[in-house]
Design an enzyme around this catalytic site. Structure first.
Site, PDB file in Angstrom:
ATOM      1  N   ASP A  32       0.832  -1.196   0.000  1.00 56.87           N
ATOM      2  CA  ASP A  32       0.000   0.000   0.000  1.00 56.87           C
ATOM      3  C   ASP A  32       0.876   1.259   0.000  1.00 56.87           C
ATOM      4  O   ASP A  32       2.076   1.211   0.278  1.00 56.87           O
ATOM      5  CB  ASP A  32      -0.897  -0.020   1.238  1.00 56.87           C
ATOM      6  CG  ASP A  32      -2.176   0.762   1.052  1.00 56.87           C
ATOM      7  OD1 ASP A  32      -2.255   1.560   0.102  1.00 56.87           O
ATOM      8  OD2 ASP A  32      -3.101   0.571   1.862  1.00 56.87           O
ATOM      9  N   GLU A  89       2.960   5.724  -3.373  1.00 58.16           N
ATOM     10  CA  GLU A  89       3.098   6.959  -4.171  1.00 58.16           C
ATOM     11  C   GLU A  89       4.449   7.664  -3.964  1.00 58.16           C
ATOM     12  O   GLU A  89       4.944   8.223  -4.949  1.00 58.16           O
ATOM     13  CB  GLU A  89       1.965   7.933  -3.822  1.00 58.16           C
ATOM     14  CG  GLU A  89       0.583   7.448  -4.177  1.00 58.16           C
ATOM     15  CD  GLU A  89       0.011   6.476  -3.154  1.00 58.16           C
ATOM     16  OE1 GLU A  89       0.356   6.577  -1.966  1.00 58.16           O
ATOM     17  OE2 GLU A  89      -0.764   5.599  -3.562  1.00 58.16           O
ATOM     18  N   ASP A 137      -8.431   4.123  -3.142  1.00 59.25           N
ATOM     19  CA  ASP A 137      -9.600   4.232  -2.258  1.00 59.25           C
ATOM     20  C   ASP A 137     -10.760   4.902  -2.981  1.00 59.25           C
ATOM     21  O   ASP A 137     -11.078   6.079  -2.754  1.00 59.25           O
ATOM     22  CB  ASP A 137      -9.225   5.000  -0.996  1.00 59.25           C
ATOM     23  CG  ASP A 137      -8.157   4.270  -0.195  1.00 59.25           C
ATOM     24  OD1 ASP A 137      -7.895   3.102  -0.496  1.00 59.25           O
ATOM     25  OD2 ASP A 137      -7.582   4.886   0.716  1.00 59.25           O
TER      26      ASP A 137
END
Length: 428
Positions: free
Chosen positions: A35, A38, A107
């Site tokens: 996760d 970025e 998300d």
């Protein structure tokens, strides 16, 4: 800061893998969900890193993160988790498919506009040449009444119908129980139908992903990849809610509540050089270069159309990929043009297909003028993959009402007992 630093330092990447190994891989975990790649909260911002400016190197973070895991698995677990490394990642960079990393779109919220954007997003991403894409079917953030809301159930089912024809088919939601039985028997029945559709297409899909590795192919394809005829190009270039899945299937998911309520949607069928499109669900022949209003009931969705000359191989329904054997396959031929399909198979688990050529290919060639199907001699890439001694191919030429839809065709035109040798099948 080491978390960010590891993306540009080989020593830090090895340290990161060592932590992941101690906590996960050493006790049998197959893969990780990586996760926030970025990276989240931008710890690189305005900092100098081992290889240069953190601002300039930011976009490569997910590539280096997934590579740290993949290289570690290949080095330490070459015959286990490292044979076919896989990870989910929330960001992406050029070349990341070489690490077995699949992007998911983060998300998202459970809404019709978001479903529309997911379709467009999937096509834009794979237009860049990266073939592994996925999403949270149903949205990550969901309404409070998700288990009892009829409107949300319709959205969820349409999202599943789209997800069947994406590279990675998966569902997820924030802090909720997303198993389909939580939504009642009707939702469960239709989700099971989409699952069965995914498994029936497994021979087609797995053979397509062999092309992904071998040729740099993508299974989910913007229409411009395969239908860029001169007169058609300005039209199809702007279509963002239809796509090809592999060489044969045109998919038109229902992505707005109005079409859902009507159980129809408008579909543009691209121009062809020969033949007509056929409905997968009914076998109806449809003219190319036209817009049709396609039926889209929950029991026969999403709208699917097959290009002429296609040889589509379908397996039996399964509970999981290795459920039973694959000696029984259905072969559906869509007339109107010549075509070919190569059925690719390997053991589905190891890297022997790549390292030792342990795979097989069976070519299927359709000659439309003579209405004959040539099933070629089985081509073995090398030792180590045991194929069935005999297989049963149930072969049909699709027409309206015949060899259509989800069910296995019990009244096929021909039944071929195949033992690996070339055979010519005359079709009616």
């Amino acid at each position: 800061w080491w978390w960010w630093w590891m993306s540009v330092s080989s020593d830090a990447r090895e340290l990161f893998f060592s932590f992941s190994n101690a906590s996960h891989f050493s006790i049998g975990v197959d893969a990780l969900w990586l996760d926030a790649t970025e990276p989240e909260y931008l710890p690189n911002h305005d900092h100098m890193l081992a290889s240069g400016s953190g601002n300039a190197l930011m976009n490569a973070y997910s590539l280096m993160t997934t590579r740290a895991i993949t290289n570690g698995l290949r080095a330490h677990y070459a015959s286990a988790q490292g044979a076919r490394p896989f990870s989910l990642t929330r960001s992406s960079f050029a070349g990341q498919q070489g690490d077995g990393a699949c992007l998911w779109t983060g998300d998202t919220n459970g809404s019709w506009p978001m479903l529309q954007r997911q379709v467009a997003s999937s096509l834009n991403y794979q237009l860049s040449g990266i073939p592994y894409w996925s999403q949270d079917i149903g949205g990550f953030f969901r309404p409070q009444d998700q288990y009892v809301s009829p409107s949300y159930h319709s959205l969820l089912l349409r999202w599943f119908q789209f997800g069947v024809f994406t590279p990675i088919y998966r569902v997820h939601g924030a802090g909720t129980n997303t198993e389909p039985w939580n939504y009642g028997p009707d939702v469960l029945r239709y989700v099971n139908q989409t699952n069965n559709l995914r498994y029936r297409f497994l021979p087609y899909t797995y053979s397509g992903f062999w092309k992904v590795e071998r040729d740099g192919y993508t299974m989910q394809r913007h229409l411009i990849f395969d239908h860029a005829l001169a007169d058609d190009e300005p039209v199809i270039a702007m279509i963002e809610d239809q796509f090809m899945y592999g060489p044969s299937l045109l998919v038109a998911p229902v992505v707005n509540p109005e079409d859902d309520a009507r159980n129809t949607r408008s579909v543009y069928l691209p121009q062809l050089t020969r033949g007509n499109w056929s409905s997968f669900w009914t076998g109806t022949a449809l003219s190319p270069g036209t817009t049709v209003v396609a039926p889209a009931p929950m029991s026969a969705s999403p709208p699917l159309f097959v290009r002429p000359g296609s040889v589509v191989l379908l397996g039996t329904t399964k509970q999981y990929a290795f459920d039973g054997d694959d000696t029984l396959l259905e072969v559906r031929i869509y007339p109107g043009d010549d075509g070919r399909f190569d059925l690719y198979e390997d053991d589905g688990r190891t890297s022997q297909y790549r390292e030792a050529g342990a795979y097989s290919v069976i070519p299927f060639e359709w000659d439309d003028a003579s209405r004959s199907l040539v099933i070629g001699a089985q081509q073995q890439g090398g030792a180590g993959y045991a194929t069935p001694a005999e297989r049963s191919f149930h072969v049909s030429v699709v027409r309206e009402g015949h060899a259509v839809g989800l069910a296995f065709t019990t009244d096929s035109d021909r039944v071929v007992k195949y033992t690996g040798q070339r055979v010519v099948v005359a079709m009616p």
